[in-house]
Design a protein around this motif. Sequence first.
Motif, mmCIF file in Angstrom:
data_model
loop_
_atom_site.group_PDB
_atom_site.id
_atom_site.type_symbol
_atom_site.label_atom_id
_atom_site.label_comp_id
_atom_site.label_asym_id
_atom_site.label_seq_id
_atom_site.Cartn_x
_atom_site.Cartn_y
_atom_site.Cartn_z
ATOM 1 N N ILE A 148 0.693 6.495 -11.639
ATOM 2 C CA ILE A 148 1.256 7.035 -10.396
ATOM 3 C C ILE A 148 2.771 6.885 -10.406
ATOM 4 C CG2 ILE A 148 1.323 6.800 -7.887
ATOM 5 C CD1 ILE A 148 -1.504 5.682 -8.016
ATOM 6 N N THR A 149 3.230 5.720 -10.858
ATOM 7 C CA THR A 149 4.664 5.491 -10.897
ATOM 8 C C THR A 149 5.286 6.446 -11.903
ATOM 9 O OG1 THR A 149 3.997 3.649 -12.275
ATOM 10 C CG2 THR A 149 4.864 3.103 -10.134
ATOM 11 N N GLY A 150 6.383 7.050 -11.522
ATOM 12 C CA GLY A 150 7.057 7.963 -12.430
ATOM 13 C C GLY A 150 6.684 9.421 -12.234
ATOM 14 N N LEU A 151 5.627 9.701 -11.450
ATOM 15 C CA LEU A 151 5.273 11.090 -11.181
ATOM 16 C C LEU A 151 6.369 11.750 -10.358
ATOM 17 C CD1 LEU A 151 1.490 10.939 -10.200
ATOM 18 C CD2 LEU A 151 2.483 11.770 -12.323
ATOM 19 N N ARG A 152 6.569 13.055 -10.603
ATOM 20 C CA ARG A 152 7.612 13.773 -9.860
ATOM 21 C C ARG A 152 6.985 14.874 -9.015
ATOM 22 N NH1 ARG A 152 12.624 13.831 -10.192
ATOM 23 N NH2 ARG A 152 13.467 11.854 -10.916
ATOM 24 N N SER A 153 7.756 15.344 -8.071
ATOM 25 C CA SER A 153 7.379 16.270 -6.995
ATOM 26 C C SER A 153 5.945 16.804 -7.022
ATOM 27 C CB SER A 153 8.381 17.409 -6.918
ATOM 28 O OG SER A 153 8.420 18.074 -8.158
ATOM 29 N N ARG A 154 5.688 17.848 -7.808
ATOM 30 C CA ARG A 154 4.399 18.514 -7.708
ATOM 31 C C ARG A 154 3.245 17.619 -8.150
ATOM 32 N NH1 ARG A 154 2.599 23.912 -7.159
ATOM 33 N NH2 ARG A 154 4.724 24.607 -6.865
ATOM 34 N N ILE A 160 0.829 -1.212 0.000
ATOM 35 C CA ILE A 160 0.000 0.000 0.000
ATOM 36 C C ILE A 160 0.862 1.260 0.000
ATOM 37 C CG2 ILE A 160 -2.045 -1.118 0.986
ATOM 38 C CD1 ILE A 160 -1.484 0.388 3.543
ATOM 39 N N ARG A 161 2.060 1.169 0.561
ATOM 40 C CA ARG A 161 2.928 2.352 0.532
ATOM 41 C C ARG A 161 3.512 2.620 -0.851
ATOM 42 N NH1 ARG A 161 2.594 1.431 5.714
ATOM 43 N NH2 ARG A 161 3.083 3.066 7.219
ATOM 44 N N CYS A 162 3.526 1.598 -1.687
ATOM 45 C CA CYS A 162 3.957 1.824 -3.070
ATOM 46 C C CYS A 162 2.893 2.594 -3.834
ATOM 47 C CB CYS A 162 4.239 0.501 -3.783
ATOM 48 S SG CYS A 162 5.844 -0.192 -3.379
ATOM 49 N N VAL A 163 1.624 2.393 -3.447
ATOM 50 C CA VAL A 163 0.542 3.045 -4.179
ATOM 51 C C VAL A 163 0.641 4.560 -4.056
ATOM 52 C CG1 VAL A 163 -1.954 3.331 -4.359
ATOM 53 C CG2 VAL A 163 -0.979 1.049 -4.010
ATOM 54 N N ASN A 164 0.907 5.081 -2.845
ATOM 55 C CA ASN A 164 1.064 6.539 -2.771
ATOM 56 C C ASN A 164 2.533 6.943 -2.713
ATOM 57 O OD1 ASN A 164 1.641 5.822 -0.165
ATOM 58 N ND2 ASN A 164 0.071 7.088 0.789
ATOM 59 N N ARG A 165 3.388 5.996 -3.068
ATOM 60 C CA ARG A 165 4.808 6.250 -3.245
ATOM 61 C C ARG A 165 5.497 6.758 -1.990
ATOM 62 N NH1 ARG A 165 5.794 8.262 -8.501
ATOM 63 N NH2 ARG A 165 7.838 8.870 -7.753
ATOM 64 N N LEU A 166 5.001 6.351 -0.816
ATOM 65 C CA LEU A 166 5.794 6.570 0.393
ATOM 66 C C LEU A 166 6.981 5.617 0.330
ATOM 67 C CD1 LEU A 166 3.136 6.943 3.240
ATOM 68 C CD2 LEU A 166 4.488 8.716 2.161
ATOM 69 N N VAL A 167 6.782 4.515 -0.395
ATOM 70 C CA VAL A 167 7.879 3.607 -0.707
ATOM 71 C C VAL A 167 8.020 3.599 -2.222
ATOM 72 C CG1 VAL A 167 8.550 1.187 -0.776
ATOM 73 C CG2 VAL A 167 7.607 2.147 1.331
ATOM 74 N N GLU A 168 9.233 3.731 -2.696
ATOM 75 C CA GLU A 168 9.472 3.797 -4.138
ATOM 76 C C GLU A 168 9.573 2.389 -4.710
ATOM 77 O OE1 GLU A 168 9.188 5.901 -7.186
ATOM 78 O OE2 GLU A 168 9.354 6.929 -5.262
ATOM 79 N N PRO A 169 8.654 2.018 -5.638
ATOM 80 C CA PRO A 169 8.719 0.667 -6.210
ATOM 81 C C PRO A 169 9.997 0.474 -7.030
ATOM 82 C CG PRO A 169 6.705 1.828 -6.860
ATOM 83 C CD PRO A 169 7.569 2.815 -6.198
ATOM 84 N N THR A 170 10.476 -0.763 -7.068
ATOM 85 C CA THR A 170 11.666 -1.060 -7.876
ATOM 86 C C THR A 170 11.270 -1.272 -9.338
ATOM 87 O OG1 THR A 170 12.431 -2.264 -5.926
ATOM 88 C CG2 THR A 170 13.748 -2.483 -7.887
ATOM 89 N N HIS A 171 10.189 -2.021 -9.548
ATOM 90 C CA HIS A 171 9.683 -2.261 -10.900
ATOM 91 C C HIS A 171 8.175 -2.158 -10.872
ATOM 92 C CE1 HIS A 171 13.338 -3.589 -12.742
ATOM 93 N NE2 HIS A 171 13.545 -4.484 -11.801
ATOM 94 N N GLY A 172 7.587 -2.103 -12.039
ATOM 95 C CA GLY A 172 6.140 -2.209 -12.128
ATOM 96 C C GLY A 172 5.472 -0.859 -12.268
ATOM 97 N N ARG A 173 4.187 -0.917 -12.610
ATOM 98 C CA ARG A 173 3.451 0.320 -12.825
ATOM 99 C C ARG A 173 2.136 0.308 -12.054
ATOM 100 N NH1 ARG A 173 3.960 0.641 -19.252
ATOM 101 N NH2 ARG A 173 3.769 -1.604 -18.911
#
Lengths: 287, 272
Positions: free
Chosen positions: A66-72, A45-58
């Motif tokens: 969501i994956t790949g979004l930057r700061s703002r 669940i922390r990968c979903v809001n990127r509190l944890v950065e996933p290694t692979h996958g989308r």
Amino acid sequence: MLTIEQLTKRYSTGDLALDSVDLQVTKGQVIALIGPSGAGKSTLIRCVNRLVEPTHGRIWLNNEQITGLRSRSLRRMRCRIGMIFQEYALVERLTVMENVLSGRLGYIGFWRSFFRRFPETDIERAFDLLERVGIEDMVDKRADALSGGQRQRVGIARALIQNPEILLIDEPTASLDPKTSRQIMQLIVDLCRESGLAAIINIHDVQLAMMFVERVIGLRQGRVVYDGSPAQLNAARLTEIYGEADWTGTAREEQDEQRDLPTSAEVIVPLIELPETGVGRQRVVGS
Amino acid sequence: MTLLEVRGSPPPRQWRKQPFIVNPWVRWGLYLGALVYLVLAIGSLEFNWARIIAGMDRGAAFIAGFLKPDFTSRWQDIYEGFLESLTMTVVATVIGVLLSIPVALGAARNLAPLPVYLVCRGIIAVSRAFQEIIIAIVFVAMFGFGPLAGVATLAFSSIGFLAKLLAEDIEDIDRQQVEAIQATGASWLQILNYAIQPQVAARFIGLSLYRLDINFRESAVIGIVGAGGIGATLNTAIARYEYDSAAAVLLCIIAVVLLVEYSSGFLRRRLL
């Protein structure tokens, strides 16, 4: 609505927490994520809001990746995802109202938030939510003055004021007593149903999960080993998720076989405030 | 009949706490070595009894001065010295607090990236490496005699003290609260304001008040090397052998230090 594809997370320590997990959550669906400690539930669940950065996958939320979004743009995405924590994670020295309003931080500028000048509509909504979760008379109390159940209600209000499209809920009941646990689960499930919110609930307590959700995902060592309804979760499948143990009284089939004995589910029922009885609803809200 | 009287029961078992150094040879060797060193060290001290006896007179004059402190003849100097010291203390503490906050944020490993962390830890290390008097000598050389050098000294050493303690406090915060605010989509400044500041603010205010009274005491000391304030007044009085006025200055310092310490202690208790 939420689509997870091939999600893999390997921590820098080398531990593989998630091993290409695929998962789809449809609108309004409430899912329980079960599995032994260390199975990767929190990481997922922390990968979903990127509190944890996933290694692979989308991961997509409503066709937006969501994956790949930057700061703002990541912050804007986080506004759309509400999160509720095991140990409430309230800011202890802030008041209940500040804690609830902190759910709006992603929507307002720094100086407004610094001087606690939130828009009137936000404040109005905060009062409504506090009333809905049943702690409207605690507005100016400091969070550390509240009991566990009350704190979790503040945590729920904080997540809901974000107007999220999905809720991520990490062990909502692990720090609560059995009665409060059931009330909080009931509250979460009711609130999701009211606003058609999807939710992923990490939960240790399999019985509790089976009582409240429509779909259960079993995770073991970072892999999905079960995906189905709570009714089909029998002893064999629980063994597959958790390993060998005596599942009597937990799995559905065992309960059916021992009709003469009061099963634990039957013992528990009077403790749950069922939503359809008016009295129950009031107690859920009021206590 | 108690259990112990039962025939054939084993003797009561023994237990002693293990000594800190387990090997008895090493242990007694170290004790003996320390004793020998102490005896030799005392033996190497040279006592110049003639000088000590001569000094007794001066000591007596000093103590006699204390017995009748003279507040009046140098009152104007004492008053101005205190005013200067208090001004230095307050200005230096405010500057120190303001500058220590960014340094502390940079020196907290859980907030700052490694290069920033190393720079900020470096600032703290430099600031804490030297005692105030040494820093004061440097600043007096740079800015000349007077309170400016004093303010610079106190502000500089306040930064190290406050930034180090605040940074350690920030490193100890509850990560969950930060995570929760992060999860709402808050910006970095909002996370600082909502998740970190509430957790460290009360203690930081307490530390700042504590530093305020350290700075006042230090202001009396660094005056002696020319950095202004009440220390300068005290230095002048001693240089002129006016022990009665010096006594008055010291008594005033004691009074003010007690006052500052009690009031800041009171404020800290109210805040925490």
